[in-house]
Design an enzyme around this catalytic site. Structure first.
Site, PDB file in Angstrom:
ATOM      1  N   HIS A  29       0.766  -1.133   0.056  1.00 19.95           N
ATOM      2  CA  HIS A  29      -0.060  -0.082  -0.158  1.00 19.95           C
ATOM      3  C   HIS A  29       0.905   1.347  -0.066  1.00 19.95           C
ATOM      4  O   HIS A  29       0.522   2.137  -0.670  1.00 19.95           O
ATOM      5  CB  HIS A  29      -0.984  -0.116   1.034  1.00 19.95           C
ATOM      6  CG  HIS A  29      -2.029  -0.697   1.172  1.00 19.95           C
ATOM      7  ND1 HIS A  29      -2.061  -1.974   1.153  1.00 19.95           N
ATOM      8  CD2 HIS A  29      -3.412  -0.246   1.027  1.00 19.95           C
ATOM      9  CE1 HIS A  29      -3.475  -2.566   1.012  1.00 19.95           C
ATOM     10  NE2 HIS A  29      -4.237  -1.591   0.864  1.00 19.95           N
ATOM     11  N   HIS A  66       1.452  -3.976   9.503  1.00 19.26           N
ATOM     12  CA  HIS A  66       2.771  -3.624   9.348  1.00 19.26           C
ATOM     13  C   HIS A  66       3.461  -2.956  10.550  1.00 19.26           C
ATOM     14  O   HIS A  66       2.899  -2.558  11.414  1.00 19.26           O
ATOM     15  CB  HIS A  66       2.858  -2.746   7.950  1.00 19.26           C
ATOM     16  CG  HIS A  66       2.583  -3.165   6.926  1.00 19.26           C
ATOM     17  ND1 HIS A  66       3.312  -3.993   6.136  1.00 19.26           N
ATOM     18  CD2 HIS A  66       1.302  -2.918   5.952  1.00 19.26           C
ATOM     19  CE1 HIS A  66       2.822  -4.381   4.925  1.00 19.26           C
ATOM     20  NE2 HIS A  66       1.723  -3.802   4.796  1.00 19.26           N
TER      21      HIS A  66
END
Length: 173
Positions: free
Chosen positions: A110, A149
């Site tokens: 992303h 993450h």
């Protein structure tokens, strides 16, 4: 090896600290929306609009297409060869806010795509550069807030995205 352990230790500390901040619940709700802007549909919309308005001769469209042709394979190879576990798999008694689309976390796809798009669009529309980088940074930050993450996944995503964009601009312009 000691360096990798130190980096991982830092990542774990920062992730746990962020997730324990009192306003995490509100931040997580906002982060869901921000993260979705980096899912890919926005990029397809931009590609479609550029093609519809300018055709394949659009320098921005060419740079975006080349960027994704380079960035996605690099991202895929890194993610599937390094196989870094996501926070939910790496930390005991931890659950992410959302379910990630794949198993591994390094680097953040992303973030790399968001920074690549921000760099490319900002190059052609310099007045938008600062807001675009702000948006891309929020996409990366949202991925940590959502628990999918670690901070260094985001950092490498930033480097990959900007590098790919610069390569694409150098090659296509």
């Amino acid at each position: 090896m000691k360096l990798l352990y130190s980096i991982h230790k830092y990542d774990v500390f920062m992730t746990i600290w962020l997730l324990n901040v009192k306003m995490h619940g509100s931040l997580a709700k906002f982060s869901r929306y921000v993260s979705r802007t980096g899912d890919g549909q926005l990029y397809l919309l931009i590609i479609g609009l550029l093609y519809w308005q300018q055709g394949l001769h659009s320098p921005l469209l060419q740079a975006i297409l080349l960027g994704f042709l380079v960035e996605r394979p690099i991202y895929f190879v890194l993610k599937n060869s390094l196989k870094r576990n996501r926070p939910a798999a790496a930390l005991q008694n931890f659950r992410s806010v959302i379910t990630p689309s794949d198993q591994f976390s390094f680097p953040s796809g992303h973030t790399s795509a968001a920074f690549m798009m921000a760099t490319l669009i900002g190059y052609f529309f310099p007045v938008l550069m600062l807001p675009l980088y702000g948006w891309a940074a929020m996409v990366g930050f949202s991925r940590v807030v959502l628990g999918v993450h670690f901070p260094t996944d985001i950092l490498v995503g930033v480097i990959l995205g900007i590098s790919t964009a610069l390569f694409s601009l150098g090659y296509s312009i």
